[in-house]
Design an enzyme around this catalytic site. Structure first.
Site, PDB file in Angstrom:
ATOM      1  N   ASP A  92       1.015  -1.441   0.325  1.00  0.00           N
ATOM      2  CA  ASP A  92      -0.174   0.198   0.128  1.00  0.00           C
ATOM      3  C   ASP A  92       0.731   1.295  -0.364  1.00  0.00           C
ATOM      4  OD1 ASP A  92      -2.812   1.204   0.512  1.00  0.00           O
ATOM      5  OD2 ASP A  92      -1.556   2.436   1.838  1.00  0.00           O
ATOM      6  N   SER A  93       0.451   2.315  -0.358  1.00  0.00           N
ATOM      7  CA  SER A  93       1.030   3.993  -0.142  1.00  0.00           C
ATOM      8  C   SER A  93       1.618   4.184   0.967  1.00  0.00           C
ATOM      9  CB  SER A  93       0.260   4.549  -1.115  1.00  0.00           C
ATOM     10  OG  SER A  93      -1.207   5.044  -0.417  1.00  0.00           O
TER      11      SER A  93
ATOM     12  N   TYR B 115       0.027   8.146  -2.895  1.00  0.00           N
ATOM     13  CA  TYR B 115       0.739   8.141  -4.468  1.00  0.00           C
ATOM     14  C   TYR B 115      -0.353   8.765  -4.784  1.00  0.00           C
ATOM     15  CZ  TYR B 115       3.095   4.418  -3.728  1.00  0.00           C
ATOM     16  OH  TYR B 115       4.525   2.966  -2.675  1.00  0.00           O
ATOM     17  N   GLY B 116      -1.205   9.171  -4.984  1.00  0.00           N
ATOM     18  CA  GLY B 116      -2.629  10.094  -6.169  1.00  0.00           C
ATOM     19  C   GLY B 116      -2.064  11.298  -6.692  1.00  0.00           C
TER      20      GLY B 116
ATOM     21  N   CYS C 285      -4.532  -1.222  -2.677  1.00  0.00           N
ATOM     22  CA  CYS C 285      -4.438   0.430  -3.040  1.00  0.00           C
ATOM     23  C   CYS C 285      -4.790   0.734  -3.734  1.00  0.00           C
ATOM     24  CB  CYS C 285      -2.500   1.524  -3.117  1.00  0.00           C
ATOM     25  SG  CYS C 285      -2.268   3.096  -3.428  1.00  0.00           S
ATOM     26  N   ASN C 286      -5.725   1.624  -4.344  1.00  0.00           N
ATOM     27  CA  ASN C 286      -6.482   1.854  -5.546  1.00  0.00           C
ATOM     28  C   ASN C 286      -6.152   2.862  -6.313  1.00  0.00           C
ATOM     29  OD1 ASN C 286      -9.830   1.667  -4.990  1.00  0.00           O
ATOM     30  ND2 ASN C 286      -8.922   2.312  -3.057  1.00  0.00           N
ATOM     31  N   THR C 287      -5.082   3.586  -6.038  1.00  0.00           N
ATOM     32  CA  THR C 287      -3.785   4.582  -7.017  1.00  0.00           C
ATOM     33  C   THR C 287      -2.766   3.550  -8.012  1.00  0.00           C
ATOM     34  OG1 THR C 287      -4.220   6.631  -6.128  1.00  0.00           O
ATOM     35  CG2 THR C 287      -2.302   6.436  -6.586  1.00  0.00           C
TER      36      THR C 287
ATOM     37  N   GLU D  48      -3.912   9.811   7.545  1.00  0.00           N
ATOM     38  CA  GLU D  48      -3.196   9.696   7.656  1.00  0.00           C
ATOM     39  C   GLU D  48      -2.149  10.534   8.841  1.00  0.00           C
ATOM     40  OE1 GLU D  48       0.008   8.280   6.611  1.00  0.00           O
ATOM     41  OE2 GLU D  48      -1.355   6.935   4.637  1.00  0.00           O
TER      42      GLU D  48
ATOM     43  N   CYS E  94     -10.319   4.095  -1.673  1.00  0.00           N
ATOM     44  CA  CYS E  94      -9.356   4.215  -1.343  1.00  0.00           C
ATOM     45  C   CYS E  94      -9.190   3.600   0.197  1.00  0.00           C
ATOM     46  CB  CYS E  94      -8.712   6.046  -1.140  1.00  0.00           C
ATOM     47  SG  CYS E  94      -7.339   6.289  -0.378  1.00  0.00           S
ATOM     48  N   THR E  95      -8.544   2.697   0.260  1.00  0.00           N
ATOM     49  CA  THR E  95      -8.372   2.613   1.756  1.00  0.00           C
ATOM     50  C   THR E  95      -8.645   3.283   3.227  1.00  0.00           C
ATOM     51  OG1 THR E  95      -6.348   1.726   1.842  1.00  0.00           O
ATOM     52  CG2 THR E  95      -7.584   0.254   0.456  1.00  0.00           C
ATOM     53  N   HIS E  96      -7.859   4.178   2.809  1.00  0.00           N
ATOM     54  CA  HIS E  96      -7.979   4.552   3.843  1.00  0.00           C
ATOM     55  C   HIS E  96      -9.581   5.536   4.090  1.00  0.00           C
ATOM     56  CE1 HIS E  96      -3.794   5.857   2.565  1.00  0.00           C
ATOM     57  NE2 HIS E  96      -3.984   6.382   3.569  1.00  0.00           N
TER      58      HIS E  96
END
Length: 269
Positions: free
Chosen positions: A3-4, A35-36, A67-69, A146, A178-180
């Site tokens: 993941d980012s 990463y976006g 991570c979606n990005t 974050e 987004c996993t966040h």
């Protein structure tokens, strides 16, 4: 699992519940997140470095890009380059959203990179061309998580303000791309108020896909003593440990280690 940053821990938590016999080795590239805003080439390179480390040193049997990005940019290149199966978080989320919607209006919130790629829109339209898709980049949501502010009033206010346009669009399904974002679920539900909006956690749905794949290919781990999970970060170990322990509701100490970024690869510090 890569993941980012720390967002992929939402996928880890789901995996710990649904795949209790599997050993999880997680890398969060916190030193280079988010990463976006990065170029696809950068995202591919960073994701490949994490994958190479896991394959070379941990002999992993399957890689999850949590991570979606990174999934949007790196899934297909890594599937072509790596000798093991690679699963991302987008296909499962798009498919589940199409199944869930009743009024054919789906919203997506994600990073700039994921939204710019239009990958969710393409996947959804491939399944049903009649669906209207409303996409919205939410880099501020990533920062809230974050910075460990996702339970504070500032998060509540931002989420409500940012989601007004999607509420006005009368969507009935929202992909948390987004996993966040699952960490902001209570405030997201509150923001839609009286609207009955189904939230699709793309990361959580992906764990079902991983489970199905492992079973179909006879790769599922046999029941054994509790597997030992390892967490790597390219950033601050103590901060990662603190947030990860909180997110995972873990009582026992986590095995958190540091990965050093060299010129074009990662190595354990």
């Amino acid at each position: 699992m890569v993941d980012s940053g720390i967002g992929g821990l939402t996928v880890v938590k789901e995996s710990l519940e649904k795949l209790p016999n599997e050993q999880i080795i997680y890398i969060g590239d916190t030193a280079r997140m988010p990463y976006g805003p990065r170029t696809p080439e950068e995202v591919i390179a960073f994701t490949k470095q994490m994958a190479d480390f896991l394959i070379a040193t941990k002999d992993i049997k399957l890689l999850v890009i949590a991570c979606n990005t990174a999934t949007a940019s790196a899934l297909i290149p890594l599937q072509e380059m790596l000798p093991i199966p690679v699963i991302g978080v987008i296909n499962s989320g798009a498919s589940r959203a199409v199944q869930a919607t009743h009024n054919q209006k789906i919203g997506i919130i994600a990073t700039e990179g994921t939204i710019a790629s239009q990958i969710y829109t393409h996947k959804i339209r491939a399944l049903n061309q009649q669906i209207e898709v409303f996409s919205q980049a939410e880099p501020d949501f990533v920062k809230l998580v974050e910075d460990n502010q996702y339970r504070l009033p500032v998060a509540q206010h931002q989420v409500k303000a940012h989601l007004q346009s999607l509420k006005q669009a009368n969507i009935d399904t929202l992909i948390l791309g987004c996993t966040h974002f699952p960490l902001l679920r209570p405030f997201i539900v509150e923001a839609f108020g009286e609207l009955d909006v189904t939230l699709i956690d793309a990361g959580a749905v992906t764990v079902d896909t991983v489970d199905d794949y492992l079973k179909a290919h006879d790769l599922s781990a046999q029941k054994r003593t509790r597997p030992h999970h390892t967490y790597y970060t390219t950033g601050d170990v103590q901060q990662f440990d603190r947030i990860a322990s909180q997110w995972l509701d873990n009582q026992a100490p986590l095995d958190v280690r540091h990965l050093k970024i060299t010129q074009n690869h990662l190595e354990e510090a």
